[in-house]
Design a protein around this motif. Structure first.
Motif, PDB file in Angstrom:
ATOM      1  N   UNK A   1     -30.274  12.295 -50.140  1.00  0.00           N
ATOM      2  CA  UNK A   1     -30.259  11.054 -49.007  1.00  0.00           C
ATOM      3  C   UNK A   1     -28.718  12.350 -48.408  1.00  0.00           C
ATOM      4  N   UNK A   2     -28.044  12.229 -48.801  1.00  0.00           N
ATOM      5  CA  UNK A   2     -27.244  12.993 -47.911  1.00  0.00           C
ATOM      6  C   UNK A   2     -27.413  14.338 -47.142  1.00  0.00           C
ATOM      7  N   UNK A   3     -28.211  15.397 -48.308  1.00  0.00           N
ATOM      8  CA  UNK A   3     -29.051  16.902 -48.073  1.00  0.00           C
ATOM      9  C   UNK A   3     -29.669  16.346 -47.289  1.00  0.00           C
ATOM     10  N   UNK A   4     -30.376  15.285 -46.951  1.00  0.00           N
ATOM     11  CA  UNK A   4     -31.668  15.268 -45.745  1.00  0.00           C
ATOM     12  C   UNK A   4     -30.962  14.903 -45.113  1.00  0.00           C
TER      13      UNK A   4
ATOM     14  N   UNK B   1     -16.652   9.993 -52.939  1.00  0.00           N
ATOM     15  CA  UNK B   1     -16.275   9.163 -53.798  1.00  0.00           C
ATOM     16  C   UNK B   1     -17.349   9.004 -54.603  1.00  0.00           C
ATOM     17  N   UNK B   2     -18.389   7.334 -53.644  1.00  0.00           N
ATOM     18  CA  UNK B   2     -18.885   7.051 -54.419  1.00  0.00           C
ATOM     19  C   UNK B   2     -20.447   8.444 -55.588  1.00  0.00           C
ATOM     20  N   UNK B   3     -20.414   9.836 -54.739  1.00  0.00           N
ATOM     21  CA  UNK B   3     -21.201   9.322 -55.395  1.00  0.00           C
ATOM     22  C   UNK B   3     -20.925  10.873 -56.404  1.00  0.00           C
ATOM     23  N   UNK B   4     -19.326  10.791 -56.573  1.00  0.00           N
ATOM     24  CA  UNK B   4     -19.533  11.648 -57.182  1.00  0.00           C
ATOM     25  C   UNK B   4     -18.674  12.160 -58.340  1.00  0.00           C
ATOM     26  N   UNK B   5     -18.020   9.795 -58.226  1.00  0.00           N
ATOM     27  CA  UNK B   5     -17.607   8.861 -59.617  1.00  0.00           C
ATOM     28  C   UNK B   5     -18.776   8.665 -60.172  1.00  0.00           C
TER      29      UNK B   5
ATOM     30  N   UNK C   1     -24.841  -1.535 -57.645  1.00  0.00           N
ATOM     31  CA  UNK C   1     -25.982  -2.881 -57.198  1.00  0.00           C
ATOM     32  C   UNK C   1     -26.142  -2.974 -56.051  1.00  0.00           C
ATOM     33  N   UNK C   2     -25.142  -3.787 -55.071  1.00  0.00           N
ATOM     34  CA  UNK C   2     -25.990  -3.772 -54.041  1.00  0.00           C
ATOM     35  C   UNK C   2     -26.292  -2.257 -52.730  1.00  0.00           C
ATOM     36  N   UNK C   3     -25.805  -1.243 -53.481  1.00  0.00           N
ATOM     37  CA  UNK C   3     -25.926  -0.091 -52.544  1.00  0.00           C
ATOM     38  C   UNK C   3     -27.487  -0.281 -53.022  1.00  0.00           C
ATOM     39  N   UNK C   4     -27.708  -0.094 -54.252  1.00  0.00           N
ATOM     40  CA  UNK C   4     -28.969  -0.085 -55.369  1.00  0.00           C
ATOM     41  C   UNK C   4     -30.608  -0.740 -53.935  1.00  0.00           C
ATOM     42  N   UNK C   5     -29.567  -2.069 -54.017  1.00  0.00           N
ATOM     43  CA  UNK C   5     -30.208  -3.175 -53.455  1.00  0.00           C
ATOM     44  C   UNK C   5     -30.757  -2.582 -51.566  1.00  0.00           C
ATOM     45  N   UNK C   6     -30.287  -1.901 -51.093  1.00  0.00           N
ATOM     46  CA  UNK C   6     -30.082  -1.339 -50.094  1.00  0.00           C
ATOM     47  C   UNK C   6     -31.434  -0.438 -49.956  1.00  0.00           C
ATOM     48  N   UNK C   7     -31.233   0.769 -51.071  1.00  0.00           N
ATOM     49  CA  UNK C   7     -32.482   1.438 -51.096  1.00  0.00           C
ATOM     50  C   UNK C   7     -33.226   1.133 -51.635  1.00  0.00           C
ATOM     51  N   UNK C   8     -33.958  -0.236 -52.239  1.00  0.00           N
ATOM     52  CA  UNK C   8     -34.902  -0.859 -52.370  1.00  0.00           C
ATOM     53  C   UNK C   8     -35.490  -1.696 -51.500  1.00  0.00           C
ATOM     54  N   UNK C   9     -34.841  -2.043 -50.962  1.00  0.00           N
ATOM     55  CA  UNK C   9     -35.258  -2.609 -49.383  1.00  0.00           C
ATOM     56  C   UNK C   9     -35.462  -1.708 -48.437  1.00  0.00           C
TER      57      UNK C   9
ATOM     58  N   UNK D   1     -30.368   9.967 -55.985  1.00  0.00           N
ATOM     59  CA  UNK D   1     -31.358   9.518 -54.730  1.00  0.00           C
ATOM     60  C   UNK D   1     -29.992   9.551 -53.999  1.00  0.00           C
ATOM     61  N   UNK D   2     -28.645   9.568 -54.029  1.00  0.00           N
ATOM     62  CA  UNK D   2     -27.358   9.689 -53.012  1.00  0.00           C
ATOM     63  C   UNK D   2     -27.728  11.090 -52.592  1.00  0.00           C
TER      64      UNK D   2
END
Lengths: 130, 113, 247
Positions: free
Chosen positions: A45-48, B63-67, B25-33, A41-42
């Motif tokens: 998002x970056x692609x969009x 870093x976040x996406x790849x890891x 958790x916190x990043x997913x929370x942002x998208x949940x909002x 999903x991330x």
């Protein structure tokens, strides 16, 4: 005297129903599906985002709604499960010896929880939620 | 039996697991909002674009996406084996190829911003 | 002292007669403070002398009396009857072939234990005249908890990865290798790494953690294996990325 050892076979596909601790383990392992899905999903998002304002606005519109909310709720829950199960075992992988004793595992776990809370608060502040 | 090369993927798995524990958790929370129609300011186009245009922001997102991807890929490989899929070599190729592709794509997209 | 009748279901297997194991029911008068092993001894003494099982010390030191008690790997000398209600199901240790009744074939574990060289391998030869190997208390504490292993194999009976992949070296053997690797008097780490830093060594472990939950001596094999993974990972990067250090 003839030996004839009896081998009990373990099911390769249903073994984890054999004990509650195996189910607990599997619940930890399946968190990867949600972490992986969230990473995708991330990536989307970056692609969009790279495709411009209109594309990104339609992405935001597409993820709004009850089904997305349900899916992302599951991601949050499993991400929490990953976090808790991860931090709780950190003293096993990285024990800290001080002199003749070891730093109590609870300290190492607590330090990770503290860092987790601080990072989460910082992200929420930075994101403008708090 | 030779020493294993699994340290390569395991180190990515471990680094990704730690990062995911701290941040997922916190990043997913942002998208949940956002899904609930209350998108945080950061997920607005202007803020997020400015963030992704900054080199440090790019590094963070990469870093976040790849890891996260490598963490999920390695654990999925193990989980599939646990569920009874015994073609470990094939599974390994597929999941790591997916994680590698995702990493390359995130680099590409971030370079465009 | 109170006595009560205890019901046991014991898995029986006679290789000369049985095609497969079956449960046999026993009812045996037991004292309140007895353990499962005492109940088995009472059965063998006064009810059924044909029952086979291993035991020796009756004090959680020898590691011979491990069995599945209500599905859990336990030392039968350490499993108090007062902790159980109803019928107690007693089976031989899981994941090992059954030799007879509650006796398992331990050859696989013994072989793996030998392969990890669980003894001190001095780094350099040292004349006797040079005296003893000195070790500080801090150096001792580094590995002491891992040296408490009594080779009871409960961790193997708990480990699903050992069940799924019998070639896996398993918790106790790798933990003992780690115990010697951590010893300041030892110089044999590289020899052991050749055995444990392999696909069938530590990398078969997926950190279920069951080994540590069932260990009767609080050895924490799961911790040892994670530490071996971390150390082997650092080795890998050292061996592959640092010039001139290939082995």
């Amino acid at each position: 005297m003839s030996r004839r050892p009896f081998v009990r076979l373990v099911s390769g596909t249903r073994w984890y129903f054999g004990h509650p601790r195996y189910l607990r383990y599997m619940s930890r392992e399946v968190t990867c599906i949600f972490i992986g899905a969230f990473a995708l999903l991330l990536l989307r998002a970056v692609e969009r985002l790279s495709a411009g304002q209109a594309a990104y606005a339609s992405f935001l519109a597409a993820i709004a709604g009850p089904w997305s909310a349900l899916g992302l709720s599951l991601v949050v829950i499993f991400a929490l499960h990953n976090a808790v199960s991860w931090f709780n075992v950190t003293p096993k992988a990285l024990p800290v010896q001080i002199g003749e004793g070891f730093l109590p595992g609870g300290f190492i776990v607590a330090a990770h929880y503290a860092a987790w809370i601080l990072v989460s608060l910082a992200v929420l502040l930075f994101a403008g939620v708090l | 039996m030779a020493k294993s090369n699994k340290p390569v993927v395991w180190s990515l798995f471990a680094a990704g697991g730690t990062l995911a524990a701290l941040l997922a958790p916190v990043l997913a929370l942002l998208f949940l909002l956002a899904a609930l129609g209350r998108a945080p300011e950061l997920l607005g186009y202007a803020r997020l674009h400015a963030f992704a245009a900054n080199p440090l922001g790019k590094l963070f997102l990469l870093t976040v996406i790849a890891l996260f991807l490598w963490h999920a890929a390695h654990r999925l490989r193990v989980a599939l084996h646990d569920f009874g899929l015994r073609r470990d070599r094939l599974v390994a190729v597929v999941v790591y190829l997916a994680a590698g592709t995702g990493t390359a794509l995130s680099l590409l997209y971030l370079a465009r911003i | 002292m109170n006595e009560r009748m205890v019901q046991l279901e014991v898995l029986r297997y006679d290789p000369q007669v049985d095609d497969e194991p079956h449960f046999q029911h026993y009812e045996v008068p037991c004292k309140e403070e007895w353990v499962v092993l005492d109940a088995l001894n009472a059965i063998k003494e006064s009810i059924d002398p044909t029952l086979n099982y291993r035991w020796s010390c009756h004090m959680a030191v020898c590691g011979s009396c491990g069995m599945m008690i209500n599905g859990e790997p336990r030392l039968s000398c350490h499993a108090f009857l007062r902790g159980f209600a109803g019928v107690i199901r007693v089976e031989p240790l899981a994941h090992f072939p059954i030799e007879r009744d509650l006796v398992t074939v331990a050859d696989d574990f013994i072989d793996k234990l030998k392969r990890v060289k669980p003894y001190l391998i001095p780094g350099e030869p040292r004349p006797i005249g040079a005296g003893e190997y000195l070790q500080t208390p801090a150096q001792l504490m580094k590995y002491r908890h891992f040296s408490m292993c009594i080779n009871c194999m409960l961790c193997y009976a708990a480990c699903p990865q050992y069940a799924l992949q019998p070639l896996f070296l398993g918790p106790a053997a790798i933990t003992l290798a780690h115990r010697y690797n951590l010893d300041s008097r030892d110089g044999g780490r590289e020899q052991r790494q050749q055995v444990i830093a392999t696909d069938e060594g530590v990398w078969e472990c997926s950190f279920v953690g069951a080994c540590s939950e069932v260990c009767p001596k609080a050895v924490d094999p799961a911790a040892a294996l994670q530490q071996v993974k971390v150390a082997s990972t650092l080795d890998w990067f050292r061996e592959h990325l640092l010039p001139g250090s290939a082995t």
